[in-house]
Structures are given as structure tokens and as C-alpha cells.
Design an enzyme around this catalytic site. Structure first.
Site, PDB file in Angstrom:
ATOM      1  N   SER A   1       0.820  -1.213   0.000  1.00 52.37           N
ATOM      2  CA  SER A   1       0.000   0.000   0.000  1.00 52.37           C
ATOM      3  C   SER A   1       0.854   1.264   0.000  1.00 52.37           C
ATOM      4  O   SER A   1       0.575   2.210  -0.734  1.00 52.37           O
ATOM      5  CB  SER A   1      -0.944   0.000   1.200  1.00 52.37           C
ATOM      6  OG  SER A   1      -1.987  -0.935   0.993  1.00 52.37           O
TER       7      SER A   1
ATOM      8  N   SER B   1      -2.852  -7.919  -6.394  1.00 50.55           N
ATOM      9  CA  SER B   1      -2.506  -6.846  -5.459  1.00 50.55           C
ATOM     10  C   SER B   1      -3.661  -5.864  -5.317  1.00 50.55           C
ATOM     11  O   SER B   1      -3.967  -5.403  -4.219  1.00 50.55           O
ATOM     12  CB  SER B   1      -1.232  -6.131  -5.907  1.00 50.55           C
ATOM     13  OG  SER B   1      -1.293  -5.771  -7.257  1.00 50.55           O
TER      14      SER B   1
ATOM     15  N   ASN C   1      -6.175  -7.558  -2.962  1.00 51.29           N
ATOM     16  CA  ASN C   1      -5.810  -8.066  -1.640  1.00 51.29           C
ATOM     17  C   ASN C   1      -4.781  -7.261  -0.858  1.00 51.29           C
ATOM     18  O   ASN C   1      -4.633  -7.465   0.338  1.00 51.29           O
ATOM     19  CB  ASN C   1      -5.279  -9.495  -1.766  1.00 51.29           C
ATOM     20  CG  ASN C   1      -6.293 -10.425  -2.369  1.00 51.29           C
ATOM     21  OD1 ASN C   1      -7.385 -10.609  -1.824  1.00 51.29           O
ATOM     22  ND2 ASN C   1      -5.962 -11.004  -3.495  1.00 51.29           N
ATOM     23  N   TYR C   2      -4.053  -6.376  -1.540  1.00 48.15           N
ATOM     24  CA  TYR C   2      -2.947  -5.706  -0.844  1.00 48.15           C
ATOM     25  C   TYR C   2      -3.020  -4.193  -0.818  1.00 48.15           C
ATOM     26  O   TYR C   2      -2.358  -3.564  -0.006  1.00 48.15           O
ATOM     27  CB  TYR C   2      -1.615  -6.125  -1.467  1.00 48.15           C
ATOM     28  CG  TYR C   2      -1.243  -7.540  -1.129  1.00 48.15           C
ATOM     29  CD1 TYR C   2      -0.747  -7.861   0.126  1.00 48.15           C
ATOM     30  CD2 TYR C   2      -1.411  -8.562  -2.052  1.00 48.15           C
ATOM     31  CE1 TYR C   2      -0.416  -9.156   0.451  1.00 48.15           C
ATOM     32  CE2 TYR C   2      -1.084  -9.874  -1.731  1.00 48.15           C
ATOM     33  CZ  TYR C   2      -0.597 -10.166  -0.474  1.00 48.15           C
ATOM     34  OH  TYR C   2      -0.277 -11.446  -0.151  1.00 48.15           O
ATOM     35  N   LEU C   3      -3.763  -3.614  -1.757  1.00 43.29           N
ATOM     36  CA  LEU C   3      -3.751  -2.162  -1.858  1.00 43.29           C
ATOM     37  C   LEU C   3      -4.956  -1.564  -1.158  1.00 43.29           C
ATOM     38  O   LEU C   3      -6.099  -1.836  -1.541  1.00 43.29           O
ATOM     39  CB  LEU C   3      -3.738  -1.761  -3.333  1.00 43.29           C
ATOM     40  CG  LEU C   3      -2.516  -2.315  -4.082  1.00 43.29           C
ATOM     41  CD1 LEU C   3      -2.595  -1.983  -5.561  1.00 43.29           C
ATOM     42  CD2 LEU C   3      -1.229  -1.770  -3.480  1.00 43.29           C
TER      43      LEU C   3
END
EC number: 5.6.2.1
Length: 590
Positions: free
Chosen positions: A421, A544, A547-549
Site C-alpha cells: 500500500s 494486489s 488483496n494488498y492495496l
DNA sequence: GTCGAGACTTAGAAATATGCCG
DNA sequence: CGGCATATTTCTAAGTCTCGAC
């Protein structure tokens, strides 16, 4: 444990429950505005229809034959069904693999009658040709369905979704993520999986545990069947579960990502990562210090943490040998997975990583590290065999225990979320200088791509990649020619209009100018698209993004850059991130 | 401390839907 | 308006991490 996200709007409204409740009861409030339950309680009311079962096996037509050793042989129903699973996959590379074939054959024979088993002893002598052709024919028919047939099918599917695809959870009607029971077939593991080809058995209602609230209407099992169990456990989020016979793992029916339960968890995940942001300097200072520790375990922990932080490696739990493909993460790295170079390509203290990570995706990277890390690695590798653990005094349990003592809720994976992030946010700041919409989007995609590269999210290049690149290139050339032409025409029109006060001629000039500009715009758009596509050949952005940002970074960016949100999030993604879209202002900082 | 079960997130491939272009 | 490339959805495997029994 977090009680409430750090900068969440006031959520705990216990002092004025009545207006709150009535709004919620009438479904007028979004879940992120509602009160949370006490720790561990996931719901108070849960009602659903149970999972949807795949159709029973439909026997092949009588005239289709299986041949063993050139002899026609009529298989029993069970053997036939499993044989068809194999025949369906014959075009796939899987069916040529030794392990896959052996596993399949072993499990197939278990489904045979005694006579069949006596006769069929060698897979090489089996001819599934007619089964295979039958399957291909079916696929072809499916492809050639008329519009009307497709419509009928679509409606039938919709009916199933309407009935089984939703549940009532507290006051929300929620979509279920996977309400369909996985159909039987041959297990397809990733990479070099020792269990590939084993028979994944048909799940019956007798295998399924139902979870719902006591006061709800318990789902009816299919006619003539019973559930394995009906329980009322509101400390978990699943609606149904069963045990998979291949891996012995529990499978769950759970809610869709746009649900309250999933959304809250997601939000909380990003809040924990933001907390790490304010503590990461201290944590880094500490593990840097730990590199000098007298305790070997502490030093190993420090180096592992350095990798997890710097390279966004996964934690790396131990795996049961022989049960899964041989993949590793940080803590489970072995000596054979890294190579140390005192100097390489003009850089000092370079570590070369080469290992298979999750899903057997290769991680290959050459990274300069600090002298101290480098020296420690040398030490850890002394007197070890290639197959020995690099971090022999460390596992994920110890690492996470340490991390949670540094900050509540901190585990190894939080570093991945945090670094992903924060990288997006930084990249967006660096890359975006107010340009045309396509260029803004290219900047966004490049920032996203930087994260995907950090997290090693790869994909197989699309089958038609080269062709589609060539097509695009050709289109660009065509457009360039058109532009040259348009420019020439504009020049001509200007010349004719010069010194002539006829408004008609002036009008022509304007028209030609517009055409030229439009042409220029389109060319730029295509060139940007070509760049984007080329850079993205083997990179998967979706993982991403999903799930990640932290979605609030993207929402704020869109607001600041005046980019439509649907340019970066499709419908599903907007649904999943509804909470972020609702609450994020221009000034959001991760 | 260790181990395995259980619950939940993360992952890329495959299937399917959409939409664009000639 | 049909065929094809691209976008989206579905599917389910494969991770992470916690907890309770020993």
C-alpha cells in the site's frame, strides 16, 4: 486486538440504540455505519438454503465404447464416470505426467468392479478415444448454442443463484461467495504436486455440516438425504463445510467479498497495516540491532524480518513433506535457495534468490543487502547441506509471536500489506503529473505494477499476446499515416483560407483542425495502451489490487486526479470496496 | 514448546461474458 | 451481426495464522 479502526467514524453508539436499530432493521444503513458485536461473535442471525449440489452423473450413450488392449469393454457406471474425468482432460498436459497418470490409475481401479480390476491393469493399454471425442463434441455443442438457448440457460442459472446464492445475516441479505459444492473430478494441484490425478470424490449431503442460527429455518437436505450435522456456531462465518478427501482439508461455503463480514475484516486489515506505518521505523531499528545479537535465533529472526520487510516475502510455514509441492517462504528457505556474491554487477553483498513460492511461482531476484545481513547469511550457511534450512532456529510461530509483542495484531503478512500500500501511494505521487486521461491511467497502472512486481504476482503471458501486440502496432502505424494526411489537409485548408474572409473557408480550417486533433488523441491513446500492455505481459495486477492495496488510496487518487472510479475498479471491485468508496475524502493518507 | 485442526485470506488458471471492429 | 480479443467471473488450490490438546 483492534477494537475499532483508528480513524473510523464513531461506530459505538450504545448510548442511543433506538434510532440506530430501527435504521439498521429497515436496511437503511450500510454495514460500516453499524455497531460491532463483542469480540468473537460474527452474527446473531443466519439463515440460508444450504449449498447447491452438482447434478448426478449422467451415463454415456450405449454406443460409446472404451477399449482395453484393443478389446471393446463396457465399463460399469462408477468406472465409466471416473474414466470420463480422465478422458475429458486428455488434451491437457497433465495427463502425460507420470505422477498424474499413476495417481489417477490407482484411484480409478478403486472404483472398478472386481472383474474390471482383474482385467484392467495397465493404463497404457486403455483407449479413451471415444469418450474423449464425445466430450469434445459436447464442448462444441455448448459453444454453438443459439442466442435463445443461451438465454434459457442463463435464466435457469439465475434461478439457482436467486435461491441458493443468498443468505440472511442479521439484517442483511448477503451474497454467498461459493454456494456450489465442488463437483467431483481429478485433483489438479499446482506445479509438481504429489497428489495430482487423485480422484476428488463426489460430496453428498451426508458429508456436509450446516451452520445457521437456532431460530432460523434449517435448510432442507436434498430429497432422501440427511446433513452430516447441523450446528449453530456464531463465532465463525461459514454457512456449510465438508472435508476434502484428497488433502483432508476442510472446505467452506462463505460469504461474497461485498458482504459485511468480509468487508469489515478487510477494513481492519488495512487499519493494522496503517498502524505499522507509524511504528515501522522503530521496528526496523530493532531488527537492525538484533542482527548483532549473541543469540543465533534472534539473529536469524532479524535477517528473516529484513527479507520480509525489504522483499515482501511470505512468512513460510512448514509443510508436510510428500503431501504438497515443494514450495517455500521466508522462514522455510533452504540453503539451496540463495547464493551469496561478495560482488556482482558492480554491487557488493548481493544475495541471489531462486525458489518456488506459493502456487509454484518462481521467485528470482538479485538483491544487494547490508554487510551485516550478508555476514549473518554466510554464518547461517556454514557447514550446511543444500537441503538444510537456512533459518534452522526459526519458524513462523516464533517470528509472529515476536511481532505481536511489538505491536498488537502484527504478523508477517502485515508487512506485505503495508509495503504494497505504501508503495502504491508513493508511486502515485511520483508518477502522476496531470495529463490526458489515458496517461493518468497509465500512471496508475504503473504504480499498481510496481506493487505487483514487489509481491511477485506473475501470470502466464496470454496465449495470443504476440498477435495482439502486432495488431495494435499495425493499428498505430495506420493511425500515424492518417495523422500525416490530416495534417497535410489542415495545412492546405489554412493556405486556402489565408487572406480570404470567406467564413466558409475558416469553418473548413476549424473542421480540419478538429479532425487532426482527434486523430492525434487516438494515436496517443493507442501508444499508451501498447506500452501498458507490453509492460504487463507477465505481471498480474489483479491480486494486489484485490488483496494488498488499501482501496482508499485509489479512491482518493481518483478524486484528486478527476479520474472516474470505474476506470480503475470494475463493478465487482466497486462492490467489494463500497466501504472505502463511501468514506474516503481527497485528503486520505495511508 | 509442539502439533494438528480449523478458519480464513490470497492466488493464478480456466470458463464465460462483453464489447468492439470490419 | 458474427467472430474474436479482452474483461470479468468463477473456481478451488494454496497459503497464513490461531487455538486448544498434549
Amino acid at each position: 486486538r483492534l477494537l475499532a479502526p483508528v480513524d473510523a467514524p464513531l461506530l459505538i453508539w450504545t448510548s442511543r440504540p433506538t434510532p440506530f436499530l430501527s435504521l439498521a432493521l429497515r436496511g437503511l444503513m450500510s454495514w460500516w455505519e453499524e455497531e460491532k458485536y463483542e469480540a468473537g461473535i460474527k452474527w446473531k442471525f443466519l439463515e440460508h438454503k444450504g449449498p447447491y449440489f452438482p447434478p448426478e452423473y449422467n451415463p454415456l450413450p450405449e454406443n460409446l465404447n472404451f477399449y482395453y488392449n484393443g478389446e471393446k469393454l463396457k465399463l460399469g457406471l462408477r468406472a465409466e464416470e471416473v474414466a470420463l474425468y480422465f478422458a475429458q482432460m486428455l488434451d491437457h498436459e497433465y495427463t502425460t505426467r507420470e505422477v498424474f497418470r499413476n495417481n489417477f490409475f490407482k484411484d480409478w481401479r478403486k472404483e472398478m468392479t472386481l472383474e474390471e480390476r482383474m482385467l484392467i491393469t495397465d493404463l497404457e493399454k486403455c483407449d479413451f478415444g471415444e469418450y474423449h471425442n464425445f466430450h469434445k463434441q459436447k464442448v462444441e455443442e455448448r459453444k454453438n448454442r443459439t442466442k435463445e438457448e443461451k438465454q434459457v440457460l442463463k435464466e435457469a442459472n439465475q434461478k439457482i443463484t436467486d435461491e441458493y446464492g443468498f443468505c440472511m445475516l442479521d439484517h442483511h441479505r448477503e451474497r454467498i461467495g461459493n454456494f456450489k459444492i465442488e463437483p467431483p473430478g481429478l485433483f489438479r494441484g499446482r506445479g509438481d504436486h504429489p497428489k495430482q490425478g487423485l480422484l476428488k470424490k463426489r460430496i453428498r449431503p451426508e458429508d456436509v455440516i450446516i451452520n445457521c442460527s437456532k431460530e432460523s429455518h434449517v435448510p432442507e437436505p436434498p430429497a432422501g438425504h440427511q446433513w452430516k450435522e447441523v450446528r449453530h456456531d456464531n463465532t465463525v462465518t461459514w454457512l456449510a463445510s465438508w472435508t476434502d478427501n484428497v488433502q483432508g482439508a476442510t472446505k467452506y461455503v462463505m460469504l461474497n467479498a461485498n458482504s459485511k463480514l468480509k468487508g469489515e475484516k478487510d477494513w481492519e486489515k488495512y487499519e493494522v497495516a496503517r498502524q505499522l506505518k507509524s511504528r515501522v521505523d522503530g521496528i526496523r531499528a530493532q531488527y537492525k540491532d538484533d542482527l548483532k545479537s549473541k543469540q543465533m535465533g534472534t539473529r536469524q529472526r532479524a535477517v528473516a524480518l529484513y527479507f520480509i520487510d525489504k522483499l515482501a516475502l511470505r512468512a513460510g510455514n512448514e509443510k508436510e513433506e510428500g503431501e504438497t509441492a515443494d514450495t517455500v517462504g521466508c522462514c522455510s528457505l533452504r540453503v539451496e535457495h540463495i547464493m551469496l556474491h561478495d560482488s556482482l554487477d558492480g554491487e557488493k553483498c548481493v544475495v541471489e534468490f531462486d525458489f518456488l513460492g506459493k502456487d509454484c511461482i518462481r521467485y528470482y531476484n538479485k538483491v544487494p543487502v547490508t554487510k551485516r545481513v550478508f555476514k549473518n547469511l554466510k554464518l547461517f550457511m556454514e557447514n550446511k547441506q543444500p537441503g538444510d534450512d537456512l533459518f534452522d532456529r526459526l519458524n513462523t510461530g516464533m517470528l509472529n509471536k515476536h511481532l505481536s509483542s511489538l505491536m498488537p495484531g502484527l504478523t508477517a503478512k502485515v508487512f506485505r500489506t503495508y509495503n504494497a500500500s505504501i508503495t502504491l501511494q508513493q508511486q502515485l505521487k511520483e508518477l502522476s503529473n496531470g495529463e490526458d486521461p489515458p496517461e493518468k491511467l497509465l500512471s496508475y497502472n504503473r504504480a499498481n505494477r510496481a506493487v505487483a512486481i514487489l509481491c511477485n504476482h506473475q501470470r502466464a503471458p496470454p496465449k495470443s499476446f504476440e498477435q495482439s501486440m502486432a495488431n495494435l502496432q499495425a493499428k498505430i502505424e495506420g493511425r500515424k499515416e492518417q495523422l500525416t494526411l490530416a495534417k497535410a489537409e489542415l495545412k492546405k485548408a489554412k493556405k486556402e483560407a489565408k487572406g480570404n474572409s470567406d467564413t466558409k473557408l475558416q469553418f473548413v480550417v476549424e473542421k480540419k483542425k478538429k479532425a487532426m486533433q482527434r486523430c492525434e488523441e487516438q494515436l496517443l491513446k493507442m501508444e499508451v495502451q501498447a506500452t501498458d500492455r507490453e509492460e504487463n505481459k507477465e505481471i498480474a495486477l489483479s491480486t494486489s489490487k484485490l488483496n494488498y492495496l488499501d482501496p482508499r488510496i485509489s479512491v482518493a487518487w481518483c478524486k484528486n486526479m478527476e479520474v472516474q472510479l470505474d476506470k480503475i475498479y470494475n463493478k465487482t471491485q466497486r462492490d467489494k470496496f463500497a466501504w472505502a468508496i463511501h468514506m474516503t475524502e481527497k485528503d486520505f493518507e495511508f
